[in-house]
Design a protein around this motif. Sequence first.
Motif, short mmCIF file in Angstrom:
data_model
loop_
_atom_site.label_atom_id
_atom_site.label_comp_id
_atom_site.label_asym_id
_atom_site.label_seq_id
_atom_site.Cartn_x
_atom_site.Cartn_y
_atom_site.Cartn_z
N ILE A 128 -56.95 21.29 -5.98
CA ILE A 128 -56.06 21.98 -5.22
C ILE A 128 -55.50 23.23 -6.03
CG2 ILE A 128 -54.07 21.97 -3.89
CD1 ILE A 128 -54.71 19.19 -2.81
N LEU A 129 -55.42 24.06 -5.77
CA LEU A 129 -54.76 25.24 -6.40
C LEU A 129 -53.18 25.82 -5.51
CD1 LEU A 129 -54.49 27.57 -8.43
CD2 LEU A 129 -56.07 29.00 -7.14
N HIS A 130 -52.30 25.41 -6.07
CA HIS A 130 -51.00 26.13 -5.25
C HIS A 130 -50.34 27.39 -6.20
CE1 HIS A 130 -46.93 26.21 -4.29
NE2 HIS A 130 -47.29 26.24 -3.04
N LEU A 131 -50.07 28.40 -5.53
CA LEU A 131 -49.72 29.35 -6.33
C LEU A 131 -48.40 29.62 -6.04
CD1 LEU A 131 -52.66 31.77 -5.38
CD2 LEU A 131 -52.39 30.79 -7.69
N VAL A 158 -45.68 22.91 -1.72
CA VAL A 158 -46.66 22.47 -2.72
C VAL A 158 -47.20 21.34 -1.93
CG1 VAL A 158 -47.10 21.41 -5.06
CG2 VAL A 158 -45.34 23.37 -4.55
N PRO A 159 -48.53 21.14 -1.72
CA PRO A 159 -48.94 19.88 -1.33
C PRO A 159 -48.86 18.71 -2.30
CG PRO A 159 -51.00 21.44 -2.07
CD PRO A 159 -49.54 22.21 -2.13
N GLU A 160 -48.90 17.30 -1.58
CA GLU A 160 -49.13 16.10 -2.42
C GLU A 160 -50.30 16.30 -3.41
OE1 GLU A 160 -49.56 11.52 -1.86
OE2 GLU A 160 -48.08 12.82 -0.68
N MET A 161 -50.39 16.26 -4.54
CA MET A 161 -51.43 16.34 -5.69
C MET A 161 -50.91 15.63 -6.84
SD MET A 161 -51.61 20.35 -6.49
CE MET A 161 -50.44 21.52 -7.33
N THR A 162 -51.82 15.37 -7.73
CA THR A 162 -51.52 15.05 -9.02
C THR A 162 -51.70 15.98 -9.86
OG1 THR A 162 -52.37 12.71 -8.85
CG2 THR A 162 -52.20 13.36 -10.87
N LEU A 163 -50.81 16.60 -10.61
CA LEU A 163 -50.69 18.04 -11.21
C LEU A 163 -51.65 17.53 -12.63
CD1 LEU A 163 -49.65 20.72 -11.39
CD2 LEU A 163 -47.70 19.87 -12.72
N ARG A 164 -52.54 18.71 -13.00
CA ARG A 164 -53.48 18.64 -14.12
C ARG A 164 -53.30 19.54 -15.11
NH1 ARG A 164 -54.21 13.30 -14.15
NH2 ARG A 164 -55.24 12.52 -12.67
N ASN A 189 -42.79 38.94 -14.71
CA ASN A 189 -43.50 39.36 -14.05
C ASN A 189 -44.85 38.74 -14.12
OD1 ASN A 189 -44.87 41.09 -11.98
ND2 ASN A 189 -45.46 42.66 -13.40
N VAL A 190 -44.71 37.38 -13.37
CA VAL A 190 -45.80 36.48 -13.32
C VAL A 190 -46.10 35.76 -12.07
CG1 VAL A 190 -45.42 35.58 -15.73
CG2 VAL A 190 -44.24 34.42 -14.04
N VAL A 191 -47.28 35.45 -11.83
CA VAL A 191 -47.60 34.31 -10.68
C VAL A 191 -47.94 32.95 -11.51
CG1 VAL A 191 -50.14 35.07 -10.75
CG2 VAL A 191 -49.31 33.90 -8.94
N VAL A 192 -47.76 31.97 -10.83
CA VAL A 192 -47.79 30.51 -11.43
C VAL A 192 -48.84 30.07 -10.67
CG1 VAL A 192 -46.62 28.64 -12.19
CG2 VAL A 192 -45.44 30.48 -12.03
N ALA A 193 -49.87 29.30 -11.41
CA ALA A 193 -50.89 28.50 -10.60
C ALA A 193 -50.80 27.15 -11.13
CB ALA A 193 -52.26 29.04 -11.24
N MET A 194 -50.89 25.99 -10.21
CA MET A 194 -50.65 24.89 -10.44
C MET A 194 -51.92 24.32 -9.89
SD MET A 194 -46.64 23.92 -9.62
CE MET A 194 -46.55 24.82 -8.09
N LEU A 195 -52.66 23.41 -10.74
CA LEU A 195 -53.80 22.96 -10.49
C LEU A 195 -53.46 21.20 -10.34
CD1 LEU A 195 -56.99 24.04 -10.22
CD2 LEU A 195 -57.22 23.51 -12.48
N GLY A 196 -54.22 20.70 -9.31
CA GLY A 196 -54.23 19.32 -9.33
C GLY A 196 -55.15 18.58 -8.32
N GLU A 197 -55.21 17.35 -8.69
CA GLU A 197 -56.13 16.55 -7.69
C GLU A 197 -55.37 15.92 -6.67
OE1 GLU A 197 -57.36 13.51 -10.37
OE2 GLU A 197 -58.77 14.80 -11.75
#
Length: 371
Positions: A2-5, A200-206, A222-230
Amino acid sequence: MILHLNPFSGLAGDMLLGALLDAGASLDAVRRAVALTGLTGWTVDAEEVRTGPLIAVRVRVEVEDDATERSASELQMMAARTGLPIAEAALTAIAEAEGALHGVPAADVHLHELGGHDTLIDIVGCAAALLDLGVTRVHCAPLPLGRGTVRTRHGVLPVPAPATLALLGGAIVRDGGEGEAVTPTGAALLRAAGTVYGAVPEMTLRATGYGAGTREIPDRPNVVVAMLGEPTAETVRQVVLSTNLDDVTGEVLGYVIERVLAAGAADAWVTPAVMKKGRPAHVLNVLTSLELAGRLQKLILAETGSLGLRRGMVEKVALPRRFETVRLYGQEVRMKHGPGGVKPEHDDLVRLAAVTGRPLRELAREALDAL
């Protein structure tokens, strides 16, 4: 994955690419995908920069061809060579949005500011990075729309630019940001990825990545944050779209399945049926999120010519899964791990079989042995 931005300051194609690279995507995978377009005279590099108090990755694209105007169909043709559905869908979305705004068919659209090869590189690069990370779902917090004006070939236009607004149909937006906070390229990539907007969806942040834009903003990075999780095991409510078809060929059915999957459907399948008066038929079923149901419904009806379809809510139990990559014969093969075991991704094996000429079943066994 899952990618959350979190588009803290906004979103552009190069910012998204930087965030994905910072989260672990391979720059070599991005370069290989861009090379498949046939484009020459370019470089793509990534560097760490400081923006405000944060360290983020900024992508630098350089091309020898500095023309900013060309036809949308040319860029679409080049993206099609990569075999990346998100890249093709993003450029198609841009062409359709620009065509609707200017009253011309999408096939005849001539892009001005978006016609540069850097647009193609940003879009293809992001699509390749998403594939490399094994992203199957994209979520995004509400987008800041920015304010002010932007100067274009057509003169001064309000921010958000009309093309951006057209591409953001269905997105959750908010006030905020100075100047052009969201670009058409960023908006097109979100649409092509079938993005779901909200918390943010329920996920295990990796992994976490920060992608830097080129503008300096006085009061914030000036950023975008990407969170990647299972994903964790969860039950989600989704929609099944179904329609009975007795006058559609198998080739068209296969094409429709490809289209809906590229547009973000969770799954699609066809089952044989016998209708009234003994007519043989097929039932097309598409599983999708509620947010995408309306768009996919229009696509199904347009492509099949059906006069109607059924919509039903279902509960889908999604078990956790993760991806890792192995290399075979110089190519990358994604391996999907779930509670019940591991298997190689079929599309990757098909691509490898075409390159090597080896039987698919042997490649599958070799991929498992490579773990």
